[in-house]
Design a protein around this motif. Structure first.
Motif, PDB file in Angstrom:
ATOM      1  N   ASN A  13      43.060  35.974  37.041  1.00  0.00           N
ATOM      2  CA  ASN A  13      41.834  36.745  36.826  1.00  0.00           C
ATOM      3  C   ASN A  13      41.953  38.131  37.458  1.00  0.00           C
ATOM      4  OD1 ASN A  13      38.791  36.652  36.075  1.00  0.00           O
ATOM      5  ND2 ASN A  13      38.814  37.356  38.186  1.00  0.00           N
ATOM      6  N   ALA A  14      42.494  38.192  38.670  1.00  0.00           N
ATOM      7  CA  ALA A  14      42.669  39.494  39.322  1.00  0.00           C
ATOM      8  C   ALA A  14      43.647  40.357  38.545  1.00  0.00           C
ATOM      9  CB  ALA A  14      43.156  39.290  40.759  1.00  0.00           C
ATOM     10  N   THR A  23      42.764  44.288  36.660  1.00  0.00           N
ATOM     11  CA  THR A  23      43.320  45.389  37.463  1.00  0.00           C
ATOM     12  C   THR A  23      44.247  46.207  36.574  1.00  0.00           C
ATOM     13  OG1 THR A  23      43.209  44.029  39.451  1.00  0.00           O
ATOM     14  CG2 THR A  23      44.592  45.994  39.544  1.00  0.00           C
ATOM     15  N   GLU A  24      44.014  47.509  36.508  1.00  0.00           N
ATOM     16  CA  GLU A  24      44.832  48.394  35.681  1.00  0.00           C
ATOM     17  C   GLU A  24      45.818  49.204  36.502  1.00  0.00           C
ATOM     18  OE1 GLU A  24      42.182  50.775  33.430  1.00  0.00           O
ATOM     19  OE2 GLU A  24      41.525  49.144  32.121  1.00  0.00           O
ATOM     20  N   ARG A  25      45.501  49.489  37.740  1.00  0.00           N
ATOM     21  CA  ARG A  25      46.444  50.201  38.597  1.00  0.00           C
ATOM     22  C   ARG A  25      46.230  49.759  40.037  1.00  0.00           C
ATOM     23  NH1 ARG A  25      42.742  53.952  36.793  1.00  0.00           N
ATOM     24  NH2 ARG A  25      41.310  54.806  38.365  1.00  0.00           N
ATOM     25  N   GLY A  26      47.286  49.944  40.804  1.00  0.00           N
ATOM     26  CA  GLY A  26      47.231  49.493  42.193  1.00  0.00           C
ATOM     27  C   GLY A  26      48.020  48.221  42.349  1.00  0.00           C
ATOM     28  N   GLY A  27      47.372  47.144  42.752  1.00  0.00           N
ATOM     29  CA  GLY A  27      48.090  45.908  42.944  1.00  0.00           C
ATOM     30  C   GLY A  27      47.175  44.785  43.375  1.00  0.00           C
ATOM     31  N   LEU A  28      47.841  43.698  43.747  1.00  0.00           N
ATOM     32  CA  LEU A  28      47.176  42.486  44.178  1.00  0.00           C
ATOM     33  C   LEU A  28      47.713  42.091  45.536  1.00  0.00           C
ATOM     34  CD1 LEU A  28      47.001  42.436  40.951  1.00  0.00           C
ATOM     35  CD2 LEU A  28      46.749  39.958  41.198  1.00  0.00           C
ATOM     36  N   LEU A  29      46.876  41.428  46.332  1.00  0.00           N
ATOM     37  CA  LEU A  29      47.278  40.946  47.651  1.00  0.00           C
ATOM     38  C   LEU A  29      46.869  39.488  47.762  1.00  0.00           C
ATOM     39  CD1 LEU A  29      48.255  41.246  50.608  1.00  0.00           C
ATOM     40  CD2 LEU A  29      45.930  42.006  51.188  1.00  0.00           C
ATOM     41  N   LEU A  30      47.860  38.648  48.088  1.00  0.00           N
ATOM     42  CA  LEU A  30      47.600  37.243  48.376  1.00  0.00           C
ATOM     43  C   LEU A  30      47.877  37.035  49.857  1.00  0.00           C
ATOM     44  CD1 LEU A  30      46.984  34.325  47.599  1.00  0.00           C
ATOM     45  CD2 LEU A  30      49.388  34.061  46.929  1.00  0.00           C
ATOM     46  N   TRP A  60      42.998  39.687  46.881  1.00  0.00           N
ATOM     47  CA  TRP A  60      42.431  41.035  46.757  1.00  0.00           C
ATOM     48  C   TRP A  60      42.984  41.689  45.489  1.00  0.00           C
ATOM     49  CZ3 TRP A  60      42.903  38.812  51.436  1.00  0.00           C
ATOM     50  CH2 TRP A  60      41.938  39.072  52.414  1.00  0.00           C
ATOM     51  N   ASP A  61      42.177  42.519  44.836  1.00  0.00           N
ATOM     52  CA  ASP A  61      42.680  43.343  43.747  1.00  0.00           C
ATOM     53  C   ASP A  61      42.060  44.730  43.859  1.00  0.00           C
ATOM     54  OD1 ASP A  61      40.229  43.683  42.077  1.00  0.00           O
ATOM     55  OD2 ASP A  61      40.410  41.529  41.753  1.00  0.00           O
ATOM     56  N   THR A  62      42.637  45.679  43.179  1.00  0.00           N
ATOM     57  CA  THR A  62      42.135  47.060  43.178  1.00  0.00           C
ATOM     58  C   THR A  62      41.565  47.408  41.812  1.00  0.00           C
ATOM     59  OG1 THR A  62      44.334  47.874  42.610  1.00  0.00           O
ATOM     60  CG2 THR A  62      43.779  47.765  44.949  1.00  0.00           C
ATOM     61  N   GLY A  63      40.879  46.414  41.214  1.00  0.00           N
ATOM     62  CA  GLY A  63      40.320  46.621  39.881  1.00  0.00           C
ATOM     63  C   GLY A  63      39.011  47.392  39.921  1.00  0.00           C
TER      64      GLY A  63
END
Length: 810
Positions: A556-557, A561-568, A584-587
């Motif tokens: 889902n994240a 999210t189109e740019r940036g990244g994800l944090l687990l 976390w996401d930067t969406g």
């Protein structure tokens, strides 16, 4: 204060009669008290002349009542009086009645002592009943004609003696009793009634807090009663100057409170005037002490009481104006109470000012009975009006209840019809959804099987690329159907968590390895971060379900999210009891008003207008359902334009004592394995045959059980190694009964069998889940089918050889 309308004539007449009766009781009693010491009763004589014996033996004529005071002197005053009484021949049965003795006295008759109290001359002066004395005169001391009474008076700061009466004992006993009743007992009884009434009114006001006038009257009634009790009690906590100051201040306090109550009752609410009156009430004590310091306390107290009476006069005028204007019982009672109080107060002030009686019978306490009648009428009238309102309300209550009941029944009927319509619509929607889902799965299922059966080697590059894109699209469609199936499994209770200790870090790293390539293809970065070195690396949960929850969160994240990244990120809390997992996401973030709905089924937040989304909006709904099943806490925090964070709290666990060996990879399918296929859809059946042939398997397929047995016989009756059956078949048959029938026909009760179904409705999946049979959902993943076949054939026991080959059971 709100005034009720006038009562009916009969009630008004009854109240007027009660008022006349009360006045008939008060006026004679007050008149008796007022005239008790003016005229002697028949048969007695009044002695109002005395001679004062000086230190040099001289006698000075004085008139009774006699009073002598020495301001500021602490030495007891001493006075010797001689009183002559002319009695007839051979007097007997005589008594001496003293209405007011303000001193400690020694009384002698013809030189013989009758009473001696001079030993207590330094003590406070007698009060209450001790001032009213009745002395029996011994017959042996009486003389024919003139008799002499020697009276020595002593006390501080003053002494006094009222006119005496001498006469028959029986006559003067009745006079003494009447005096005690009118001066002491009557006021005390009225005071007790006033205190009780005031407390009741205060209690009523404290319960409702509507009109402060009730509080004013309650406090005034209590103050009035206490003031009267203090006046008639045989002892006093104060004496001298302090007694006069506090007694006068308390008098002015209850008078001012009653004046304010009367003004409010008459509709004259004047805040400025009331503030002036409160100021006067508070200024009484300091002003009177200042007058005492100037030696003018007696004049000041007299003037202060006169001012209070003037205030009462103003209030009476206003009340009379109101009573004459409205002409109701309340106004008449208030006017009567005010007028009587004014008359009694003025009379008492004049008696004290003129000094005609040193122990006067004060009438002011008896005016309180009229206020008792007034408040009693107000309470009774309020009760009667409330009772009548209740009767009127009860008269129409049944009709209102009937109307409300009818309206309620109509509303319930409407609700029932609406509920039935909603349930019918929901059933229709469910049936349509199930039918549509099943019908959509069939061609997709066949397409996926046919695509898997195509050879992958020797094809041109464009063809291979096209096939790869087709497989990706089919994977997306498969994930959508899988989400629908997951919800159905949860609703039917097919998903039962099995919590075991497992290595949480290993699971998260495996997920990271799975999601990272997907993130890279979208130009994003996936970061895995573990907290400080934990005490344990294990969690207590169902690892398969938790993996599905985390995969849905990461997917889902990734989709939003189109740019940036994800944090687990994961860390152990300070107590070492729970793991805190976060994605976390930067969406684009989720608006506040939509955050509570993102965990609902088929809901997708409006993150960006016109943006295409994959999926059905079931990912987070499955997260919520599975988390509730495992009793895990999920929280979401999002800021539009900044991104979203979803946290999950999972119990920590100690490392297991021993580790189970990893399951061995399934063996490849043996060449020539015979697989029976029961499928009523021609396209799906042909695709399944093509796939099994591509795996080097023999396959026997048909649309129903008799046709499958016939095809099996025509193919030489080979030994069947596994059976794959559709759940819903033509003619109302289902795969479970078909499997039982085929196992019986082939005499193979342990024959491995797999149900393949396109159903998603929970009520249709419930029997399948209860049967315990192995099953997979359409569209079927060919790799999962191959894994199941390999495991089933590997676990299948080798049947004993039979002569003449396998035969059909009869």
């Amino acid at each position: 204060m709100r005034h009720p309308p006038d009562p009916p004539p009969r009630i008004a007449a009854a109240r007027a009669a009660a008022l006349r009766l009360l006045l008939a009781l008060i006026v004679p009693l007050a008149a008796s008290a007022a005239s008790a010491s003016v005229q002697p009763p028949a048969g007695a004589q009044r002695l109002a002349q005395a001679g004062r014996l000086g230190a040099d033996g001289s006698i000075t004529a004085v008139k009774l009542p006699f009073e002598q005071a020495a301001a500021g002197s602490e030495v007891p005053q001493q006075v010797h009086l001689l009183v002559q009484a002319d009695l007839g021949p051979a007097p007997s049965g005589q008594a001496l009645y003293v209405p007011g003795l303000l001193a400690h006295a020694r009384v002698a008759l013809n030189g013989q002592p009758l009473e001696d109290d001079l030993a207590h001359a330094a003590e406070p002066l007698p009060r209450s009943v001790h001032r009213i004395r009745l002395l029996r005169l011994p017959d042996g001391l009486l003389r024919d004609g003139r008799n002499t009474l020697d009276i020595d008076l002593a006390g501080t700061p003053r002494v006094g003696l009222s006119p005496l009466q001498i006469g028959p004992v029986g006559v003067l006993e009745r006079e003494h009793e009447a005096r005690v009743l009118g001066v002491v007992i009557g006021p005390a009884v009225v005071a007790a009634i006033m205190v009780c009434l005031g407390l009741c009114v205060l209690t009523l006001w404290a319960r409702q807090r509507r009109d402060p006038a009730h509080a004013y009257f309650g406090v005034a009634a209590v103050g009035w009663g206490l003031h009267t009790l203090w006046t008639v009690l045989p002892w006093s906590p104060l004496s001298g100057m302090h007694y006069a100051v506090v007694w006068t201040a308390l008098y002015s306090a209850f008078v001012i409170l009653l004046v304010v109550f009367s003004l409010r009752f008459s509709g004259w609410v004047r805040p400025r005037l009331e503030r002036v009156l409160w100021g006067l009430m508070l200024a009484a004590v300091p002003l009177l002490y200042a007058a005492a310091a100037l030696g003018r306390l007696e004049a000041a107290t007299e003037a202060w009481r006169a001012g209070c009476i003037a205030l009462v006069a103003v209030a009476v005028v206003l009340v009379m104006a109101r009573a004459l204007r409205r002409r109701d019982v309340g106004g008449l009672l208030m006017m009567a109470a005010g007028a009587v109080s004014l008359a009694f107060g003025a009379r008492d002030w004049w008696v004290a000012h003129a000094g005609a009686d040193n122990n006067p019978a004060y009438l002011t306490p008896y005016a309180g009975l009229l206020f008792v009648a007034l408040v009693s009428w107000m309470l009774i009238d309020g009760y009667v009006r409330a009772a009548r309102e209740l009767e009127r309300a009860n008269a129409t209550l049944e009709a209102r209840v009937a109307a409300a009941g009818a309206a309620l029944h109509a509303a319930l009927a409407d609700m029932r019809r609406a509920k039935e319509a909603a349930e019918a619509a929901d059933r229709a929607k469910t049936q349509f959804f199930a039918a549509a889902s099943h019908d959509l799965r069939q061609p997709l299922h066949a397409l996926r099987l046919n695509l898997a059966a195509l050879p992958r080697a020797g094809l041109p590059l464009p063809v291979r690329a096209g096939l790869q894109r087709m497989r990706a699209s089919l994977a997306v469609l498969g994930s959508m159907f899988e989400a629908l199936l997951d919800l159905s499994r949860i609703e039917t209770g097919s998903v039962v968590p099995e919590p075991v200790p497992f290595d949480l870090g290993a699971l998260l790293h495996r997920l990271g390895d799975e999601i990272a390539p997907l993130a890279e293809r979208r130009g994003l970065r996936l970061v895995l971060r573990e907290g400080p070195a934990p005490r344990t690396r294990h969690a207590l949960a169902d690892p398969l379900l938790l993996e599905r929850v985390l995969r849905n969160l990461l997917t889902n994240a990734l989709q939003n999210t189109e740019r940036g990244g994800l944090l687990l990120r994961w860390r152990l809390d300070t107590a070492g009891r729970r793991w805190q997992l976060g994605v976390w996401d930067t969406g684009h973030g989720i608006p506040q008003h939509e955050q509570a709905r993102v965990f609902d089924e088929f809901y997708q937040a409006d993150l960006q207008a016109g943006r295409r989304r994959d999926g059905l909006g079931l990912g987070l709904a499955i997260v919520r359902r599975l988390s509730e099943l495992m009793d895990l806490r999920v929280a979401l925090v999002s800021r539009p334009g900044r991104g979203t964070r979803v946290t999950l709290s999972v119990p920590a666990a100690a490392a297991p004592q021993r580790h189970a060996a990893a399951p061995a990879a399934p063996a490849p399918l043996p060449d020539g394995a015979c697989i029976a296929v029961l499928e009523d859809d021609d396209a799906v059946r042909d695709a399944m045959l093509s796939l099994l042939h591509s795996w080097q398997c023999r396959a026997v397929a048909a649309a129903d059980t008799p046709a499958l047995l016939a095809a099996w016989r025509s193919s030489g009756m080979p030994p069947v190694d596994a059976l794959v059956a559709d759940y819903h078949l033509r003619g109302g048959d289902d795969g479970l009964r078909a499997i039982d029938a085929l196992r019986t026909a082939w005499a193979e009760p342990a024959l491995p069998a797999l149900i393949v179904t396109g159903e998603t409705a929970p009520q249709r999946l419930a029997p399948l889940a209860a049967s315990g049979a192995a099953w997979l959902a359409k569209p079927l993943d060919p790799d999962r089918l191959k894994v199941w076949l390999a495991q089933a054939l590997q676990a299948r026991p080798v049947p004993p050889p039979a002569a003449g080959g396998q035969q059909e059971s009869t």
